[in-house]
Design a protein around this motif. Structure first.
Motif, short mmCIF file in Angstrom:
data_model
loop_
_atom_site.label_atom_id
_atom_site.label_comp_id
_atom_site.label_asym_id
_atom_site.label_seq_id
_atom_site.Cartn_x
_atom_site.Cartn_y
_atom_site.Cartn_z
N TYR A 1 -0.85 -13.74 3.03
CA TYR A 1 0.38 -14.41 3.43
C TYR A 1 1.33 -14.48 2.24
CZ TYR A 1 -1.71 -18.61 1.30
OH TYR A 1 -2.30 -19.50 0.45
N GLU A 2 2.59 -14.73 2.56
CA GLU A 2 3.65 -14.87 1.54
C GLU A 2 4.64 -15.89 2.06
OE1 GLU A 2 7.19 -12.23 -0.59
OE2 GLU A 2 6.13 -11.42 1.13
N VAL A 3 5.18 -16.72 1.16
CA VAL A 3 6.22 -17.67 1.52
C VAL A 3 7.43 -17.39 0.63
CG1 VAL A 3 6.85 -20.09 1.85
CG2 VAL A 3 4.45 -19.40 2.05
N GLN A 4 8.59 -17.24 1.27
CA GLN A 4 9.84 -17.03 0.54
C GLN A 4 10.76 -18.22 0.79
OE1 GLN A 4 11.58 -13.29 1.71
NE2 GLN A 4 9.87 -12.10 0.88
N PHE A 5 11.55 -18.58 -0.23
CA PHE A 5 12.44 -19.73 -0.16
C PHE A 5 13.82 -19.39 -0.69
CE2 PHE A 5 8.20 -21.21 -1.26
CZ PHE A 5 7.96 -22.15 -0.27
N LEU A 6 14.82 -20.07 -0.15
CA LEU A 6 16.16 -20.07 -0.72
C LEU A 6 16.63 -21.52 -0.73
CD1 LEU A 6 18.68 -18.69 -1.84
CD2 LEU A 6 19.47 -18.44 0.53
N VAL A 7 16.88 -22.05 -1.92
CA VAL A 7 17.34 -23.44 -2.06
C VAL A 7 18.81 -23.40 -2.46
CG1 VAL A 7 17.01 -25.64 -3.25
CG2 VAL A 7 15.03 -24.15 -2.78
#
Length: 121
Positions: free
Chosen positions: A75-81
């Motif tokens: 799995y992979e988690v990507q974020f944009l804050v």
């Protein structure tokens, strides 16, 4: 600046059945917006977007999110804050077993996230 955990292998004697994402906005005045994408692989080559959302995190508050990823090999988690002070929003990701125990080799702390050019679609 988008960030990623990178691909986390989810095999072995104790694979994660869930992932927990902790989002903490430490700024005392300004909210932030967090977009996240969660991808899984159920084989070595099949990447699939399974969760995607945008959250507003008020000043000096936190959110803890829990997602089922049982049966996937990676799995992979990507974020944009985004927001006035996005660097005050701290994110951590933990793989957990079916009893909710953290799997030590599946934890990604804020300083371990990698900057990427953009979120994947």
């Amino acid at each position: 600046m988008p960030l990623t955990t990178g691909i986390i292998t989810n095999t072995g004697t104790t694979p994660a059945s869930n992932i927990v994402i902790n989002i903490d906005n430490d700024n005392l005045s300004f909210s932030s917006n967090v977009v996240y994408h969660i991808y899984v692989w159920n084989s070595l080559v099949s990447k699939a977007l399974v969760y995607s959302n945008s959250l507003n995190i008020n000043a000096n508050t936190s959110q803890i999110l829990n997602f089922n990823i049982a049966g996937n090999t990676s799995y992979e988690v990507q974020f944009l804050v985004t927001g006035t002070v996005p660097t005050d929003t701290v994110i951590t990701v933990f793989g957990t077993d079916s009893s909710g125990n953290v799997i030590p080799h599946q934890k990604v702390l804020q300083e371990q996230l990698t900057q990427i050019g953009q979120l994947n679609p």
